[in-house]
Write a protein that holds these residues in place. Structure first.
Motif, PDB file in Angstrom:
ATOM      1  N   LEU A   1      33.440  40.107  33.322  1.00 59.57           N
ATOM      2  CA  LEU A   1      34.626  40.940  33.399  1.00 59.57           C
ATOM      3  C   LEU A   1      35.854  40.033  33.408  1.00 59.57           C
ATOM      4  CD1 LEU A   1      34.784  44.100  35.433  1.00 59.57           C
ATOM      5  CD2 LEU A   1      36.754  42.605  35.449  1.00 59.57           C
TER       6      LEU A   1
ATOM      7  N   THR B   1      39.838  39.880  34.181  1.00 59.49           N
ATOM      8  CA  THR B   1      40.901  40.616  34.879  1.00 59.49           C
ATOM      9  C   THR B   1      42.152  39.753  34.994  1.00 59.49           C
ATOM     10  OG1 THR B   1      41.481  41.910  36.832  1.00 59.49           O
ATOM     11  CG2 THR B   1      40.144  39.946  37.211  1.00 59.49           C
TER      12      THR B   1
ATOM     13  N   GLN C   1      42.484  43.703  41.736  1.00 51.46           N
ATOM     14  CA  GLN C   1      41.383  44.435  41.110  1.00 51.46           C
ATOM     15  C   GLN C   1      40.015  43.917  41.547  1.00 51.46           C
ATOM     16  OE1 GLN C   1      42.503  44.037  36.964  1.00 51.46           O
ATOM     17  NE2 GLN C   1      43.392  46.081  36.956  1.00 51.46           N
TER      18      GLN C   1
ATOM     19  N   ILE D   1      36.141  45.740  41.556  1.00 54.74           N
ATOM     20  CA  ILE D   1      35.194  44.993  40.717  1.00 54.74           C
ATOM     21  C   ILE D   1      33.963  44.616  41.534  1.00 54.74           C
ATOM     22  CG2 ILE D   1      34.819  42.803  39.515  1.00 54.74           C
ATOM     23  CD1 ILE D   1      37.815  43.014  38.621  1.00 54.74           C
TER      24      ILE D   1
ATOM     25  N   SER E   1      37.276  44.246  29.955  1.00 54.04           N
ATOM     26  CA  SER E   1      38.516  43.596  30.393  1.00 54.04           C
ATOM     27  C   SER E   1      39.391  44.627  31.082  1.00 54.04           C
ATOM     28  CB  SER E   1      39.267  43.008  29.198  1.00 54.04           C
ATOM     29  OG  SER E   1      38.514  41.984  28.605  1.00 54.04           O
ATOM     30  N   LEU E   2      40.010  44.212  32.177  1.00 53.74           N
ATOM     31  CA  LEU E   2      40.926  45.096  32.899  1.00 53.74           C
ATOM     32  C   LEU E   2      42.331  44.518  32.879  1.00 53.74           C
ATOM     33  CD1 LEU E   2      38.737  45.850  36.032  1.00 53.74           C
ATOM     34  CD2 LEU E   2      39.013  47.243  34.017  1.00 53.74           C
TER      35      LEU E   2
END
Length: 140
Positions: free
Chosen positions: A35, A37, A42, A46, A139-140
């Motif tokens: 992931l 970020t 976040q 997560i 992806s955030l």
């Protein structure tokens, strides 16, 4: 002659196609996640997601990596913010990674990055490399 050429091409395509399938099958025994970020805040959701996936996947839960990059990368040097996340990440089997490119771009002292965090040269490249290995990515 044409038959020989077509047969050779078919044979080569078959060999390369099977090799790719075998590589994918090797990675399919474990569910691995990566992931990307841009915000330390976040990390809470997560890590909760990682815990839920670990419970859901059971024995097939593999690796879970979180790459932190972008403008707010400097937040990782704030021990008051990061220490609770690092502790929770360790318990959940989550590896926290800092993007070296972002650290350089935003002039963050790498010696202030928590020792328990890995630094990779380029977080985006690292993400793509893991995807090529079969990691599920977001992806955030």
């Amino acid at each position: 002659m044409k038959t020989y050429i077509f047969s050779s091409i078919f044979l080569m395509l078959s060999l390369f196609s099977n090799t790719h399938l075998e590589a994918q099958q090797l990675n399919s025994s474990k569910n691995n996640y990566v992931l990307l970020t841009k915000k330390v805040a976040q990390l809470q959701p997560i890590i909760l997601t990682a815990e839920a996936l670990k419970a859901e996947d059971g024995e097939s839960f593999g690796d879970f990596q979180v790459i932190i990059c972008g403008r707010e990368i400097g937040d990782i040097t704030d021990s008051e913010k990061m220490d609770p996340f690092i502790e929770k990440a360790e318990k959940a089997g989550v590896q926290l990674i800092a993007c070296g490119f972002s650290l350089n771009k935003f002039k963050i002292d790498k010696t202030k990055v928590p020792k328990k965090m890995k630094i990779v040269e380029n977080g985006i490249l690292h993400n793509f490399q893991l995807q090529k290995k079969g990691y599920k990515s977001i992806s955030l």
